[in-house]
Design a protein around this motif. Structure first.
Motif, PDB file in Angstrom:
ATOM      1  N   THR A   1      -2.871   2.321  -4.516  1.00  0.00           N
ATOM      2  CA  THR A   1      -2.416   2.771  -3.326  1.00  0.00           C
ATOM      3  C   THR A   1      -2.568   1.986  -2.428  1.00  0.00           C
ATOM      4  O   THR A   1      -1.688   1.572  -1.483  1.00  0.00           O
ATOM      5  CB  THR A   1      -3.325   3.944  -2.699  1.00  0.00           C
ATOM      6  OG1 THR A   1      -4.665   3.774  -2.764  1.00  0.00           O
ATOM      7  CG2 THR A   1      -2.990   5.375  -3.639  1.00  0.00           C
ATOM      8  N   SER A   2      -3.606   0.692  -2.390  1.00  0.00           N
ATOM      9  CA  SER A   2      -3.825  -0.380  -1.631  1.00  0.00           C
ATOM     10  C   SER A   2      -2.732  -1.268  -1.852  1.00  0.00           C
ATOM     11  O   SER A   2      -2.132  -1.879  -1.024  1.00  0.00           O
ATOM     12  CB  SER A   2      -5.176  -0.932  -1.907  1.00  0.00           C
ATOM     13  OG  SER A   2      -5.289  -1.976  -1.089  1.00  0.00           O
TER      14      SER A   2
ATOM     15  N   HIS B   1      -0.608   2.092   9.458  1.00  0.00           N
ATOM     16  CA  HIS B   1       0.299   1.963   8.402  1.00  0.00           C
ATOM     17  C   HIS B   1       1.230   2.834   8.160  1.00  0.00           C
ATOM     18  O   HIS B   1       2.328   2.375   7.853  1.00  0.00           O
ATOM     19  CB  HIS B   1      -0.848   1.867   7.033  1.00  0.00           C
ATOM     20  CG  HIS B   1      -1.494   0.803   7.000  1.00  0.00           C
ATOM     21  ND1 HIS B   1      -2.734   0.681   5.976  1.00  0.00           N
ATOM     22  CD2 HIS B   1      -1.798  -0.487   7.705  1.00  0.00           C
ATOM     23  CE1 HIS B   1      -3.474  -0.163   6.370  1.00  0.00           C
ATOM     24  NE2 HIS B   1      -2.965  -1.050   7.231  1.00  0.00           N
TER      25      HIS B   1
ATOM     26  N   ASP C   1       0.205   7.051  -0.326  1.00  0.00           N
ATOM     27  CA  ASP C   1      -0.483   5.681  -0.185  1.00  0.00           C
ATOM     28  C   ASP C   1      -1.496   5.423   0.848  1.00  0.00           C
ATOM     29  O   ASP C   1      -1.811   4.262   0.994  1.00  0.00           O
ATOM     30  CB  ASP C   1       0.635   4.763  -0.062  1.00  0.00           C
ATOM     31  CG  ASP C   1       1.703   4.786  -1.267  1.00  0.00           C
ATOM     32  OD1 ASP C   1       1.115   5.122  -2.438  1.00  0.00           O
ATOM     33  OD2 ASP C   1       2.914   4.596  -1.092  1.00  0.00           O
ATOM     34  N   ASN C   2      -2.077   6.627   1.393  1.00  0.00           N
ATOM     35  CA  ASN C   2      -2.792   6.181   2.669  1.00  0.00           C
ATOM     36  C   ASN C   2      -4.285   5.471   2.201  1.00  0.00           C
ATOM     37  O   ASN C   2      -5.125   5.935   1.836  1.00  0.00           O
ATOM     38  CB  ASN C   2      -3.061   7.653   3.040  1.00  0.00           C
ATOM     39  CG  ASN C   2      -3.881   7.581   4.486  1.00  0.00           C
ATOM     40  OD1 ASN C   2      -3.879   6.597   5.052  1.00  0.00           O
ATOM     41  ND2 ASN C   2      -4.690   8.563   4.779  1.00  0.00           N
TER      42      ASN C   2
ATOM     43  N   THR D   1      -5.480  -2.079   3.457  1.00  0.00           N
ATOM     44  CA  THR D   1      -4.655  -3.347   2.682  1.00  0.00           C
ATOM     45  C   THR D   1      -5.700  -4.193   1.655  1.00  0.00           C
ATOM     46  O   THR D   1      -7.119  -4.218   1.767  1.00  0.00           O
ATOM     47  CB  THR D   1      -4.083  -4.100   3.396  1.00  0.00           C
ATOM     48  OG1 THR D   1      -5.169  -4.742   4.440  1.00  0.00           O
ATOM     49  CG2 THR D   1      -2.968  -3.443   4.427  1.00  0.00           C
TER      50      THR D   1
ATOM     51  N   THR E   1       0.330  -0.248  -0.435  1.00  0.00           N
ATOM     52  CA  THR E   1       0.323  -0.320   1.287  1.00  0.00           C
ATOM     53  C   THR E   1       0.780  -1.954   1.625  1.00  0.00           C
ATOM     54  O   THR E   1       1.759  -2.173   2.355  1.00  0.00           O
ATOM     55  CB  THR E   1      -1.032  -0.157   1.744  1.00  0.00           C
ATOM     56  OG1 THR E   1      -1.343   1.365   1.359  1.00  0.00           O
ATOM     57  CG2 THR E   1      -1.069  -0.351   3.084  1.00  0.00           C
TER      58      THR E   1
ATOM     59  N   TYR F   1       4.211   8.327   3.446  1.00  0.00           N
ATOM     60  CA  TYR F   1       3.033   7.343   3.279  1.00  0.00           C
ATOM     61  C   TYR F   1       1.826   7.920   3.104  1.00  0.00           C
ATOM     62  O   TYR F   1       0.797   7.644   2.664  1.00  0.00           O
ATOM     63  CB  TYR F   1       3.117   6.108   4.239  1.00  0.00           C
ATOM     64  CG  TYR F   1       2.087   5.222   4.294  1.00  0.00           C
ATOM     65  CD1 TYR F   1       1.948   4.509   3.310  1.00  0.00           C
ATOM     66  CD2 TYR F   1       0.905   5.540   4.930  1.00  0.00           C
ATOM     67  CE1 TYR F   1       0.663   3.509   3.065  1.00  0.00           C
ATOM     68  CE2 TYR F   1      -0.192   4.614   4.964  1.00  0.00           C
ATOM     69  CZ  TYR F   1      -0.250   3.615   3.910  1.00  0.00           C
ATOM     70  OH  TYR F   1      -1.446   2.875   3.842  1.00  0.00           O
TER      71      TYR F   1
END
Ligand code: PLP
Length: 438
Positions: A67-68, A273, A57-58, A61, A71, A53
């Motif tokens: 990537t958001s 996350h 995908d850091n 939200t 998430t 993650y």
């Protein structure tokens, strides 16, 4: 409800191969993790989920980019996984930093509707995280706190005392599912019924129960249940179940841009996350353990010929149920072995249930004291030999105060989970005898 008539077998070599940290050594000795009640080890897939993650995908939200969106999808999947774990709707699952923080938040929100003259009922057996958040709220709101006592001889709740303290004024009963000190498993379904009969809400602290037994909030009919994923093979996070009707009705303290939709209105600020990614992986570890255990039934280990048809691979909830059936059987063997061995240690006092006929009322968490030795001294000497135990009160402060052991170091706690082995139990008992010169 396990899918098989007999509990599926726990394949210990499969289990241990999942947890890389179990291979460590201390002073040349294999590390033995009897510190599960303080936090369990994690399988490789949890480590991978967290690092993947962060690598990929850091993001925060709700953004209009890849990537958001990943998430958002990952959090939705983790929520669905926890809903299967707890047996509830995904919108009834809220994530938070830990159980204590979530309980403070719920206690403040519930307190908004309470007034002087209202009562809440707590227990003396509980971890302080299911005690102080409620007493702090009660102090603020002028609410009366009543406390259900436990029996000294076996550290089980005095149900008659508890029932007598639930009145028409009781608004909430907060009780632990299992004691993190002495291992007692409380009859929470019965306690929820007693609370509901009086029109009170029931709040369950399932932190210590989580690694040992299947949680079924639908079956319990509890109003709230809090647990911590780091106690059942996941990352350091807390999870709260709340019945949809309560999460919608109660008013959380929150910032304005946070929506009023559940469960998000019960989640404050940006969450962790990467750890939420680890939660989905931890639930899937348990589900795969259940599937693996069921599959193991087909190789004759449980008396079924391997040629016989294997059951269909179950869905995630059914697989989690099978995992806990296998975990329960294995832990029961460890519990009996450890109890038999501890009973032979000279000068030992074991707190809690010691009668094997009542082992269904406890898990393999042992609080002991040994004459002439402080818990810290024993934990240190065991630690030097590679055995990780704990000393002190582990925040079960009411219990250590009640037994007047707070000033003399509390208890030595030996806490077992499903990745522990009977060889580890035997080795620890031998080490203890060597330390004591017995
Ligand atoms: C029974 C019990 N309840 C609550 C807690 C507090 O959990 P957290 O660390 O998630 O706040 C613990 C932690 O040890 C516990 O054992």
């Amino acid at each position: 409800m396990p899918l098989t008539e007999t509990a599926p077998a726990l394949d210990l070599s499969y289990v241990r191969s999942q947890f890389p940290s179990l291979a460590q050594t201390v002073n040349g000795q294999p590390a033995v993790f009897f510190d599960g009640p303080g936090g369990t080890q994690v399988p490789q897939r949890v480590i991978d989920a967290i690092s993947n993650y962060l690598r990929r995908d850091n993001a925060n939200t709700g953004g209009a980019y890849a990537t958001s969106r990943h998430t958002d999808a990952m959090i939705a999947e983790a929520r669905a996984a926890m809903a299967d774990f707890l047996h509830c709707g995904a919108d009834e699952v809220a994530f938070g930093p830990n159980m204590t923080t979530l309980t403070f938040a719920i206690s403040r929100a519930l307190g908004r509707d309470l007034h002087p003259g209202d009562e809440i009922l707590l227990t003396r057996l509980d971890h302080d995280a299911n005690f102080s958040p409620w007493t702090a709220m009660a102090e603020d709101r002028g609410v009366t706190v009543r406390i259900a006592e436990f029996r000294d001889e076996d550290c089980t709740l005095d149900l008659a005392d508890l029932a007598s303290k639930i009145t028409s004024k009781t608004r909430l009963v907060a009780v632990g599912y299992a004691s993190n000190a002495v291992g007692t498993i409380n009859p929470v379904k019965k306690i929820v019924e007693l609370a509901h009969k009086a029109g009170a809400l029931a709040y369950i602290d399932a932190v210590h129960y989580g690694p040992h037994g299947l949680i079924d909030v639908a079956g319990l009919d509890c109003d709230f249940l809090a647990c911590s994923t780091y106690k059942f093979f996941g990352p350091h996070m807390g999870v709260l179940f709340g019945k949809r009707e309560h999460l919608k009705r109660l008013r959380p303290y929150k910032v304005r841009p946070n929506t009023n939709a559940i469960p998000n209105c019960w989640e404050w600020g940006t969450l962790n996350h990467e750890c939420i990614a680890g939660i989905a992986a931890c639930v899937d570890y348990l589900a795969d353990l259940g599937r693996h255990s069921i599959a193991s039934c087909g190789d004759g280990r449980l008396g079924r010929p391997s040629s016989e048809a294997r059951p269909e691979l179950p869905d995630r909830r059914a697989a989690i149920e099978a995992a806990y059936a296998a975990i329960h059987e294995h832990e029961r063997g460890l519990l009996e072995r450890m109890m038999t061995g501890l009973n032979k240690i000279p000068g030992i006092k074991i707190y809690g249930i010691t009668d094997p006929a009542r082992f269904d009322e406890r898990c393999a968490t042992f609080a002991v004291r040994i004459e002439g030795h402080t818990p810290l001294e024993l934990a240190t000497k065991l630690g030097d030999r590679g055995f990780f135990t704990w000393d002190g009160n582990y925040y079960a402060l009411n219990l250590t105060e009640h037994f007047d052991v707070e000033k003399s170091g509390g208890f030595l706690r030996i806490g077992l989970v499903h990745y522990n082995t009977s060889e580890e139990v035997d080795r620890m008992l031998a080490a203890l005898r060597e330390i004591l010169g017995a």
